[in-house]
Design an enzyme around this catalytic site. Structure first.
Site, short mmCIF file in Angstrom:
data_model
loop_
_atom_site.label_atom_id
_atom_site.label_comp_id
_atom_site.label_asym_id
_atom_site.label_seq_id
_atom_site.Cartn_x
_atom_site.Cartn_y
_atom_site.Cartn_z
N ASN A 96 0.87 -1.18 0.00
CA ASN A 96 0.00 0.00 0.00
C ASN A 96 0.90 1.22 0.00
O ASN A 96 1.51 1.55 1.02
CB ASN A 96 -0.90 -0.03 1.24
CG ASN A 96 -1.70 1.25 1.39
OD1 ASN A 96 -1.75 2.09 0.49
ND2 ASN A 96 -2.34 1.43 2.54
N SER A 124 3.74 -2.11 10.26
CA SER A 124 5.20 -2.21 10.45
C SER A 124 5.77 -3.58 10.05
O SER A 124 6.66 -4.10 10.71
CB SER A 124 5.58 -1.86 11.90
OG SER A 124 5.25 -0.51 12.18
N LYS A 166 0.16 4.29 -0.29
CA LYS A 166 -0.44 5.50 0.31
C LYS A 166 -0.18 6.70 -0.61
O LYS A 166 -0.18 6.54 -1.83
CB LYS A 166 0.10 5.69 1.73
CG LYS A 166 -0.07 4.41 2.57
CD LYS A 166 0.17 4.59 4.04
CE LYS A 166 -0.04 3.26 4.75
NZ LYS A 166 0.10 3.33 6.20
N GLU A 178 -5.15 -4.74 10.69
CA GLU A 178 -4.11 -3.73 10.86
C GLU A 178 -4.35 -2.97 12.17
O GLU A 178 -5.14 -2.02 12.20
CB GLU A 178 -4.13 -2.73 9.70
CG GLU A 178 -3.87 -3.34 8.34
CD GLU A 178 -3.27 -2.32 7.38
OE1 GLU A 178 -2.21 -2.63 6.82
OE2 GLU A 178 -3.84 -1.22 7.21
N GLU A 183 -6.56 4.82 8.05
CA GLU A 183 -6.33 6.25 7.76
C GLU A 183 -7.58 6.89 7.18
O GLU A 183 -7.88 8.04 7.45
CB GLU A 183 -5.11 6.39 6.84
CG GLU A 183 -3.81 6.14 7.60
CD GLU A 183 -2.68 5.57 6.78
OE1 GLU A 183 -2.73 5.63 5.54
OE2 GLU A 183 -1.74 5.03 7.40
N GLY A 224 2.95 2.39 10.73
CA GLY A 224 3.91 3.48 10.56
C GLY A 224 4.68 3.81 11.83
O GLY A 224 5.35 4.84 11.91
N HIS A 240 -9.42 1.41 5.09
CA HIS A 240 -8.12 1.57 5.76
C HIS A 240 -8.28 2.50 6.96
O HIS A 240 -9.06 3.45 6.91
CB HIS A 240 -7.09 2.13 4.77
CG HIS A 240 -5.69 2.06 5.32
ND1 HIS A 240 -5.21 2.99 6.22
CD2 HIS A 240 -4.70 1.16 5.14
CE1 HIS A 240 -3.97 2.65 6.55
NE2 HIS A 240 -3.64 1.54 5.91
P1 13P Z 1 3.30 0.44 7.60
O1 13P Z 1 3.76 -0.86 6.99
O2 13P Z 1 4.04 1.63 7.09
O3 13P Z 1 3.22 0.35 9.09
O4 13P Z 1 1.78 0.64 7.08
C1 13P Z 1 0.87 -0.38 7.20
C2 13P Z 1 -0.35 -0.02 6.45
O5 13P Z 1 -1.09 0.87 6.83
C3 13P Z 1 -0.66 -0.79 5.22
O6 13P Z 1 -1.94 -0.53 4.78
#
Ligand code: 13P
Length: 255
Positions: free
Chosen positions: A10, A215, A12, A169, A99, A175, A97
Site C-alpha cells: 500500500n 510495520s 499510500k 491492521e 487512515e 507506521g 483503511h
Molecule cells: P506500515 O507498513 O508503514 O506500518 O503501514 C501499514 C499499512 O497501513 C498498510 O496498509
C-alpha cells in the site's frame, strides 16, 4: 484447505507516475522465480494505477486501488468508481483503511457499501479492520474488530466473503515501527476467522485470506507469515522500495 498468501504494497500518498512505473519495471525481474506460492500486488495512488497496470499486464503481479466510491457514476466530485478502477487495470481494492476511518470520517456503513460495490464488479476487496492503542489498552480489541468486521461484511453471501481479503491492521502498529507480536497478530486473525466461520460457515472461513498489516519489515515478515491464520501482509513503508518489498515476499515464501 490451503490458502495462497497475498503480499500487497500500500503505497499510500507516495510516488509520482514516473516513480511508480519505474518501481513496477524493476519489480518484475526482481521477482523472477519467486512467484507462484505467493500472490503479489501493488496499490499505487489513483494517478499511477493505469501506468503501473500497463507495465505489469503480462505478469502475475496484481494492481490494487487504495479506496473507491460505491456508486456507479454521477455527481460525486473527487470520487472514483469500481468500474473506473477495473478499467485502469485493478484486481484489488482496499476498503476501510484506518487512515480513511480516522482522518476522513469513513464509517463501517460506507465500508460495507464499498465492499459490495467492489464485489459486484468482479474486483476483490481488501477490507481493513483494527483497534487503536486506547482500545487495545482498554481490553476491547475483540469487540472493536467484531463490530468492524460484522458491519463491513453485512449482507454478503458466503461465496463473496470466501473470495475476499481482510487485512487486520492494528492502528498502533501502522507506521510506528512497532509491529504486533506474532502471537497477538495470530490471536486476532484467528478470532476474525472464527467470526467468519460463525457467520458465514466453514467454507468461507477456510477460503478467506486474512492479512496482517502494521510495520511489516523484512526482519519480521517470516515469523508473522508462519502463523496459521495469517495469509499474507499489507505493507506500507517497506513496500516503497523494491529491495525491502521483495525481501518481504521472499521471506513469506520461505515461511
Ligand atoms: P506500515 O507498513 O508503514 O506500518 O503501514 C501499514 C499499512 O497501513 C498498510 O496498509
Amino acid at each position: 484447505m490451503s490458502r495462497r498468501p497475498i503480499i500487497a504494497g500500500n503505497w499510500k500518498m507516495h510516488k509520482t507516475i514516473a516513480e511508480a512505473v519505474d518501481f513496477a519495471r524493476n519489480l518484475k525481474p526482481a521477482l523472477a522465480g519467486v512467484r507462484g506460492r505467493v500472490e503479489v500486488a501493488v496499490c499505487p495512488a489513483f494517478t499511477a494505477l493505469a501506468g503501473v497496470a500497463e507495465v505489469l499486464q503480462d505478469t502475475e503481479i496484481a494492481v490494487g486501488a487504495q479506496d473507491v466510491h460505491w456508486e456507479e457514476s454521477g455527481a460525486f466530485t473527487g470520487e472514483v468508481s469500481p468500474a473506473m478502477l477495473k478499467d485502469a487495470g485493478c484486481r484489488y481494492v482496499i476498503a476501510g483503511h484506518s487512515e480513511r476511518r480516522q482522518l476522513f470520517g469513513e464509517t463501517s456503513g460506507n465500508v460495507n457499501r464499498k465492499v459490495k460495490a467492489v464485489l459486484s464488479h468482479g474486483l476483490i476487496p481488501v477490507m481493513c479492520v483494527g483497534e487503536t492503542l486506547a482500545e487495545r489498552e482498554a481490553g476491547i480489541t475483540e469487540e472493536v474488530v467484531r463490530t468492524q468486521t460484522g458491519a463491513g461484511l453485512d449482507g454478503l453471501a458466503p461465496e463473496q466473503v470466501a473470495a475476499m481479503v481482510i487485512a487486520y491492521e492494528p492502528v498502533w502498529a501502522i507506521g510506528t515501527g512497532r509491529n504486533a507480536s506474532e502471537e497477538d497478530a495470530q490471536q486476532v486473525t484467528g478470532y476474525i476467522r472464527g467470526l467468519v466461520r460463525e457467520w458465514y460457515g466453514n467454507t468461507a472461513a477456510e477460503r478467506l485470506r486474512i492479512q496482517y498489516g502494521g510495520s511489516v519489515k523484512p526482519e519480521n515478515a517470516a515469523g508473522l507469515m508462519a502463523m496459521p491464520d495469517i495469509d499474507g501482509a499489507l505493507v506500507g513503508g517497506a513496500s516503497l522500495k523494491v529491495a525491502s518489498f521483495v525481501e518481504i515476499i521472499k521471506a513469506s515464501v520461505l515461511s
